[in-house]
Design a protein around this motif. Structure first.
Motif, PDB file in Angstrom:
ATOM      1  N   LEU A   1       0.849  -1.183   0.000  1.00  0.00           N
ATOM      2  CA  LEU A   1       0.000   0.000   0.000  1.00  0.00           C
ATOM      3  C   LEU A   1       0.888   1.237   0.000  1.00  0.00           C
ATOM      4  O   LEU A   1       1.771   1.375   0.844  1.00  0.00           O
ATOM      5  CB  LEU A   1      -0.914   0.009   1.225  1.00  0.00           C
ATOM      6  N   ALA A   2       0.657   2.122  -0.971  1.00  0.00           N
ATOM      7  CA  ALA A   2       1.465   3.336  -1.095  1.00  0.00           C
ATOM      8  C   ALA A   2       0.572   4.557  -0.931  1.00  0.00           C
ATOM      9  O   ALA A   2      -0.545   4.617  -1.461  1.00  0.00           O
ATOM     10  CB  ALA A   2       2.168   3.381  -2.440  1.00  0.00           C
ATOM     11  N   PHE A   3       1.086   5.542  -0.181  1.00  0.00           N
ATOM     12  CA  PHE A   3       0.397   6.826  -0.003  1.00  0.00           C
ATOM     13  C   PHE A   3       1.330   7.928  -0.462  1.00  0.00           C
ATOM     14  O   PHE A   3       2.453   8.052   0.036  1.00  0.00           O
ATOM     15  CB  PHE A   3       0.000   7.050   1.457  1.00  0.00           C
ATOM     16  N   LYS A   4       0.876   8.727  -1.404  1.00  0.00           N
ATOM     17  CA  LYS A   4       1.701   9.790  -1.961  1.00  0.00           C
ATOM     18  C   LYS A   4       1.210  11.138  -1.484  1.00  0.00           C
ATOM     19  O   LYS A   4       0.096  11.568  -1.808  1.00  0.00           O
ATOM     20  CB  LYS A   4       1.682   9.730  -3.491  1.00  0.00           C
ATOM     21  N   GLY A   5       2.050  11.828  -0.691  1.00  0.00           N
ATOM     22  CA  GLY A   5       1.725  13.158  -0.215  1.00  0.00           C
ATOM     23  C   GLY A   5       2.321  14.225  -1.116  1.00  0.00           C
ATOM     24  O   GLY A   5       2.819  13.941  -2.202  1.00  0.00           O
ATOM     25  N   SER A   6       2.292  15.449  -0.642  1.00  0.00           N
ATOM     26  CA  SER A   6       2.794  16.557  -1.446  1.00  0.00           C
ATOM     27  C   SER A   6       4.300  16.501  -1.635  1.00  0.00           C
ATOM     28  O   SER A   6       4.818  16.843  -2.706  1.00  0.00           O
ATOM     29  CB  SER A   6       2.401  17.887  -0.798  1.00  0.00           C
ATOM     30  N   CYS A   7       5.031  16.052  -0.625  1.00  0.00           N
ATOM     31  CA  CYS A   7       6.494  16.009  -0.724  1.00  0.00           C
ATOM     32  C   CYS A   7       7.075  14.730  -0.134  1.00  0.00           C
ATOM     33  O   CYS A   7       8.262  14.663   0.161  1.00  0.00           O
ATOM     34  CB  CYS A   7       7.107  17.224  -0.030  1.00  0.00           C
ATOM     35  N   TYR A   8       6.244  13.707   0.053  1.00  0.00           N
ATOM     36  CA  TYR A   8       6.712  12.444   0.626  1.00  0.00           C
ATOM     37  C   TYR A   8       5.831  11.303   0.138  1.00  0.00           C
ATOM     38  O   TYR A   8       4.718  11.512  -0.344  1.00  0.00           O
ATOM     39  CB  TYR A   8       6.689  12.500   2.156  1.00  0.00           C
ATOM     40  N   THR A   9       6.351  10.092   0.265  1.00  0.00           N
ATOM     41  CA  THR A   9       5.606   8.887  -0.089  1.00  0.00           C
ATOM     42  C   THR A   9       5.826   7.831   0.989  1.00  0.00           C
ATOM     43  O   THR A   9       6.960   7.606   1.419  1.00  0.00           O
ATOM     44  CB  THR A   9       6.054   8.321  -1.449  1.00  0.00           C
ATOM     45  N   LEU A  10       4.754   7.196   1.418  1.00  0.00           N
ATOM     46  CA  LEU A  10       4.811   6.132   2.427  1.00  0.00           C
ATOM     47  C   LEU A  10       4.483   4.794   1.778  1.00  0.00           C
ATOM     48  O   LEU A  10       3.551   4.701   0.973  1.00  0.00           O
ATOM     49  CB  LEU A  10       3.815   6.411   3.559  1.00  0.00           C
ATOM     50  N   PHE A  11       5.248   3.772   2.141  1.00  0.00           N
ATOM     51  CA  PHE A  11       5.022   2.416   1.640  1.00  0.00           C
ATOM     52  C   PHE A  11       4.867   1.455   2.816  1.00  0.00           C
ATOM     53  O   PHE A  11       5.704   1.462   3.734  1.00  0.00           O
ATOM     54  CB  PHE A  11       6.187   1.935   0.772  1.00  0.00           C
ATOM     55  N   LEU A  12       3.838   0.641   2.775  1.00  0.00           N
ATOM     56  CA  LEU A  12       3.653  -0.415   3.767  1.00  0.00           C
ATOM     57  C   LEU A  12       3.434  -1.727   3.029  1.00  0.00           C
ATOM     58  O   LEU A  12       2.463  -1.882   2.291  1.00  0.00           O
ATOM     59  CB  LEU A  12       2.460  -0.124   4.678  1.00  0.00           C
ATOM     60  N   GLU A  13       4.346  -2.671   3.230  1.00  0.00           N
ATOM     61  CA  GLU A  13       4.282  -3.963   2.555  1.00  0.00           C
ATOM     62  C   GLU A  13       4.121  -5.080   3.583  1.00  0.00           C
ATOM     63  O   GLU A  13       4.812  -5.099   4.607  1.00  0.00           O
ATOM     64  CB  GLU A  13       5.542  -4.202   1.726  1.00  0.00           C
ATOM     65  N   VAL A  14       3.232  -6.009   3.288  1.00  0.00           N
ATOM     66  CA  VAL A  14       3.007  -7.182   4.136  1.00  0.00           C
ATOM     67  C   VAL A  14       3.098  -8.414   3.258  1.00  0.00           C
ATOM     68  O   VAL A  14       2.465  -8.479   2.193  1.00  0.00           O
ATOM     69  CB  VAL A  14       1.637  -7.122   4.838  1.00  0.00           C
ATOM     70  N   ARG A  15       3.881  -9.399   3.697  1.00  0.00           N
ATOM     71  CA  ARG A  15       4.063 -10.627   2.921  1.00  0.00           C
ATOM     72  C   ARG A  15       3.938 -11.834   3.826  1.00  0.00           C
ATOM     73  O   ARG A  15       4.452 -11.839   4.952  1.00  0.00           O
ATOM     74  CB  ARG A  15       5.432 -10.654   2.240  1.00  0.00           C
ATOM     75  N   GLU A  16       3.238 -12.857   3.340  1.00  0.00           N
ATOM     76  CA  GLU A  16       3.143 -14.133   4.059  1.00  0.00           C
ATOM     77  C   GLU A  16       3.657 -15.242   3.154  1.00  0.00           C
ATOM     78  O   GLU A  16       3.140 -15.455   2.058  1.00  0.00           O
ATOM     79  CB  GLU A  16       1.715 -14.418   4.494  1.00  0.00           C
ATOM     80  N   LEU A  17       4.681 -15.926   3.622  1.00  0.00           N
ATOM     81  CA  LEU A  17       5.302 -17.020   2.878  1.00  0.00           C
ATOM     82  C   LEU A  17       4.893 -18.330   3.518  1.00  0.00           C
ATOM     83  O   LEU A  17       5.084 -18.535   4.720  1.00  0.00           O
ATOM     84  CB  LEU A  17       6.825 -16.870   2.894  1.00  0.00           C
ATOM     85  N   ARG A  18       4.338 -19.246   2.707  1.00  0.00           N
ATOM     86  CA  ARG A  18       3.814 -20.518   3.218  1.00  0.00           C
ATOM     87  C   ARG A  18       4.597 -21.688   2.638  1.00  0.00           C
ATOM     88  O   ARG A  18       4.059 -22.516   1.919  1.00  0.00           O
ATOM     89  CB  ARG A  18       2.340 -20.648   2.886  1.00  0.00           C
ATOM     90  N   LEU A  19       5.882 -21.747   2.943  1.00  0.00           N
ATOM     91  CA  LEU A  19       6.744 -22.831   2.473  1.00  0.00           C
ATOM     92  C   LEU A  19       7.360 -23.511   3.688  1.00  0.00           C
ATOM     93  O   LEU A  19       8.417 -23.113   4.163  1.00  0.00           O
ATOM     94  CB  LEU A  19       7.845 -22.283   1.554  1.00  0.00           C
ATOM     95  N   PRO A  20       6.686 -24.546   4.226  1.00  0.00           N
ATOM     96  CA  PRO A  20       7.238 -25.254   5.390  1.00  0.00           C
ATOM     97  C   PRO A  20       8.626 -25.801   5.080  1.00  0.00           C
ATOM     98  O   PRO A  20       8.868 -26.266   3.952  1.00  0.00           O
ATOM     99  CB  PRO A  20       6.228 -26.388   5.626  1.00  0.00           C
ATOM    100  N   PRO A  21       9.567 -25.741   6.022  1.00  0.00           N
ATOM    101  CA  PRO A  21       9.372 -25.282   7.402  1.00  0.00           C
ATOM    102  C   PRO A  21       9.655 -23.794   7.584  1.00  0.00           C
ATOM    103  O   PRO A  21       9.858 -23.337   8.714  1.00  0.00           O
ATOM    104  CB  PRO A  21      10.416 -26.115   8.163  1.00  0.00           C
ATOM    105  N   ASN A  22       9.701 -23.014   6.507  1.00  0.00           N
ATOM    106  CA  ASN A  22      10.065 -21.599   6.604  1.00  0.00           C
ATOM    107  C   ASN A  22       8.872 -20.670   6.452  1.00  0.00           C
ATOM    108  O   ASN A  22       9.016 -19.555   5.960  1.00  0.00           O
ATOM    109  CB  ASN A  22      11.108 -21.268   5.521  1.00  0.00           C
ATOM    110  N   SER A  23       7.677 -21.101   6.849  1.00  0.00           N
ATOM    111  CA  SER A  23       6.505 -20.242   6.780  1.00  0.00           C
ATOM    112  C   SER A  23       6.696 -19.050   7.723  1.00  0.00           C
ATOM    113  O   SER A  23       7.098 -19.208   8.880  1.00  0.00           O
ATOM    114  CB  SER A  23       5.244 -21.018   7.165  1.00  0.00           C
ATOM    115  N   ARG A  24       6.416 -17.857   7.201  1.00  0.00           N
ATOM    116  CA  ARG A  24       6.601 -16.665   8.020  1.00  0.00           C
ATOM    117  C   ARG A  24       5.779 -15.509   7.452  1.00  0.00           C
ATOM    118  O   ARG A  24       5.347 -15.535   6.309  1.00  0.00           O
ATOM    119  CB  ARG A  24       8.071 -16.260   8.091  1.00  0.00           C
ATOM    120  N   ARG A  25       5.602 -14.479   8.301  1.00  0.00           N
ATOM    121  CA  ARG A  25       4.920 -13.256   7.892  1.00  0.00           C
ATOM    122  C   ARG A  25       5.847 -12.081   8.175  1.00  0.00           C
ATOM    123  O   ARG A  25       6.358 -11.927   9.289  1.00  0.00           O
ATOM    124  CB  ARG A  25       3.607 -13.097   8.645  1.00  0.00           C
ATOM    125  N   ASP A  26       6.055 -11.255   7.156  1.00  0.00           N
ATOM    126  CA  ASP A  26       6.980 -10.136   7.267  1.00  0.00           C
ATOM    127  C   ASP A  26       6.284  -8.831   6.931  1.00  0.00           C
ATOM    128  O   ASP A  26       5.234  -8.815   6.274  1.00  0.00           O
ATOM    129  CB  ASP A  26       8.174 -10.321   6.315  1.00  0.00           C
TER     130      ASP A  26
END
Length: 207
Positions: A156-181
């Motif tokens: 999700l990206a938010f673009k302001g007048s002089c700045y931009t914010l990014f928020l990324e969420v990822r879920e990996l479902r590959l046992p045994p390395n399943s994780r959420r970042d």
């Protein structure tokens, strides 16, 4: 390689554009062994003639695109790899879907009970302008052969007048390395990245 061009009905819209192309090629090695990278996993071939590669591209309009690829082993009479991508885009938005498969040639039969080396996976991606300030990108990776969702990612990206914010969420479902970042980034106009933070959602929520 064959190409098909079409001229817009309105001369003011520019010159002729490519609406379809078909390319057929084959790898030939003058010295053995040769390493083939046409499929998902590089393999070492024992023949000088590699697989026949076919690429088909279609662009019937400015908004619709298709890309199909196939690698065929003439010695084993077998398709090694194939993929198909369809994409639709308009303004700042897009949706595309990809299917790709791998069928490696087996030199010896697999032992009874061994998992199949064949793969069938799908990827769905989309990017949408929610408003003038907000833009959402998302992607899903699905293992069709095993019926499992391997990964999902949203940005999700938010673009302001002089700045931009990014928020990324990822879920990996590959046992045994399943994780959420997660990842949070702050960019300032004409300056660059002011803040870049990433970590594990599992640690935050105690999982």
């Amino acid at each position: 390689m064959n190409r098909l061009l079409a001229r817009p009905s309105d001369p003011k819209k520019g010159s002729a554009e490519e609406i379809a192309s078909l390319e057929i090629a084959q790898i030939h090695a003058f010295r053995l062994p040769q390493v083939l990278t046409t499929s998902t996993i590089p393999t070492t071939a024992t023949t000088k003639d590699g697989p026949v590669q076919t690429v088909l591209r279609l662009s019937p309009g400015r908004f619709l695109h298709f890309d199909g690829r196939m690698d065929y082993d003439i010695h084993a009479s077998q398709v090694l790899a194939a993929s198909a991508t369809a994409a639709v885009s308009w303004k700042g938005n897009f949706v595309n879907a990809t299917w790709f498969a791998s069928r490696p040639v087996l030199t010896t039969p697999l032992p009874a009970g061994s998992p199949s080396p064949d793969t069938d996976q799908m990827r769905l991606a989309a990017g949408l302008d929610l408003s003038k300030a907000f833009h959402l990108d998302t992607q899903l990776n699905y293992d069709a052969r095993n019926g499992k969702l391997l990964e999902d990612r949203s940005l999700l990206a938010f673009k302001g007048s002089c700045y931009t914010l990014f928020l990324e969420v990822r879920e990996l479902r590959l046992p045994p390395n399943s994780r959420r970042d997660y990842r949070f980034v702050v960019n300032l106009k004409d300056i660059g990245t002011l803040l870049d933070v990433n970590g594990s959602l599992d640690h935050i929520f105690g999982q």
